[in-house]
Design an enzyme around this catalytic site. Structure first.
Site, PDB file in Angstrom:
ATOM      1  N   LYS A 177       0.824  -1.208   0.000  1.00 29.35           N
ATOM      2  CA  LYS A 177       0.000   0.000   0.000  1.00 29.35           C
ATOM      3  C   LYS A 177       0.858   1.258   0.000  1.00 29.35           C
ATOM      4  O   LYS A 177       0.622   2.177  -0.791  1.00 29.35           O
ATOM      5  CB  LYS A 177      -0.930  -0.001   1.209  1.00 29.35           C
ATOM      6  CG  LYS A 177      -1.879   1.198   1.245  1.00 29.35           C
ATOM      7  CD  LYS A 177      -2.843   1.113   2.416  1.00 29.35           C
ATOM      8  CE  LYS A 177      -2.141   1.404   3.713  1.00 29.35           C
ATOM      9  NZ  LYS A 177      -3.086   1.497   4.861  1.00 29.35           N
ATOM     10  N   ASP A 195      -6.715   1.310   0.776  1.00 30.60           N
ATOM     11  CA  ASP A 195      -6.790   1.391   2.229  1.00 30.60           C
ATOM     12  C   ASP A 195      -8.210   1.060   2.657  1.00 30.60           C
ATOM     13  O   ASP A 195      -9.031   0.599   1.857  1.00 30.60           O
ATOM     14  CB  ASP A 195      -6.366   2.778   2.712  1.00 30.60           C
ATOM     15  CG  ASP A 195      -7.361   3.864   2.318  1.00 30.60           C
ATOM     16  OD1 ASP A 195      -8.271   3.601   1.493  1.00 30.60           O
ATOM     17  OD2 ASP A 195      -7.246   4.989   2.845  1.00 30.60           O
TER      18      ASP A 195
END
Length: 275
Positions: A177, A195
């Site tokens: 991420k 997210d």
């Protein structure tokens, strides 16, 4: 002709020229919002079967309209994190794990005035960095990660933030991420960092359903129209943060509500509709 009529209707709904109405096509079978948008002829064997070419075309049009609305509302989206270089962004993202952007900005505004390069932060040391980040969750482990990251950047990358996933993910505290955020926001690569906000929006709207973040990321990369892929990360995260909230989504104020599958939930809590 009927498909063209539906596509025109989708476009008119997207620009709020008309309000979406389930009564507009009452003869359509099925229970999802997508089924209501598409006539029987859009499916191989009705809505219980797969989409045919005409149906797939309508779905692509709906996805495009979704992002057209997000772009019209925010033509140049960006992160809420404050930074002036790829390195500053990397440090800010490392600090943002399980923390708010507001708390991170509060610390980095002061920290970056003192040290905003790998060597400067390394010279400051873990003890020197701590006062600037101690209000942020997990500050001790994050402080260690920052020091080790600065050391590796100097030793292996001449003090520069690498522009490829493999080298980024080799840095302490940097996962997929974080790497996606850096590649997208700092270097303009069409990646999407999934997210909790993007995961929720993708599943709730039906844009890119998935059981985990990697599955959602792969679905988004396939489904988001190419011309919107670079900014999709920011549009979706901001939409999830400020409008499509976890507990109290502001559907009445949502600019993509007419194109969203989150109309009602079934008894099992699954969202109806898909785009």
């Amino acid at each position: 002709e009927e498909i063209d009529e539906i596509l025109t209707y989708i476009d008119r709904v997207a620009i709020h020229e008309v309000d979406f109405s389930y009564d507009a096509y009452p003869y359509m079978p099925g229970s999802t919002m997508l089924n209501y948008f598409l006539p029987y002829e859009a499916w191989e064997n009705g809505p219980t079967g797969g989409l045919n070419k005409l149906g797939a075309r309508a779905v692509r049009r709906k996805r495009r309209a979704f992002f057209e609305q997000l772009k019209a509302n925010n033509p140049k989206p960006t992160t809420d994190l404050e930074y002036n270089s790829p390195f500053e962004l990397l440090i800010a993202v490392l600090l943002s794990a399980q923390a708010t952007d507001v708390s991170v900005n509060k610390g980095t505004r002061k920290l970056f005035k003192i040290a905003n390069t790998p060597q400067a932060l390394l010279d400051l040391g873990e003890e020197g960095v701590r006062p600037y980040i101690q209000h942020i969750g997990l500050f001790n482990s994050k402080g260690r990660h920052i020091q080790e990251t600065c050391r590796l950047l100097i030793e292996k990358h001449r003090g520069e933030v690498p522009q490829n996933r493999e080298d980024l993910e080799a840095l302490p505290g940097v996962g997929r991420k974080t790497a996606n955020v850096i590649l997208n926001t700092a270097f303009g690569q069409p990646t999407i960092a999934v997210d909790t906000h993007i995961f929720r929006v993708s599943n709730r709207t039906g844009l890119a359903p998935g059981k985990d973040v990697l599955e959602v990321e792969k679905q988004l990369l396939k489904r988001v129209p190419k011309e919107y892929l670079l900014d999709a990360h920011h549009w979706l995260i901001l939409h999830g943060r400020y409008t499509c909230k976890a507990r109290n989504p502001e559907c009445a104020q949502c600019i993509v509500e007419p194109l969203c599958g989150f109309k009602q939930k079934t008894a099992k809590g699954k969202v109806r509709g898909a785009i």
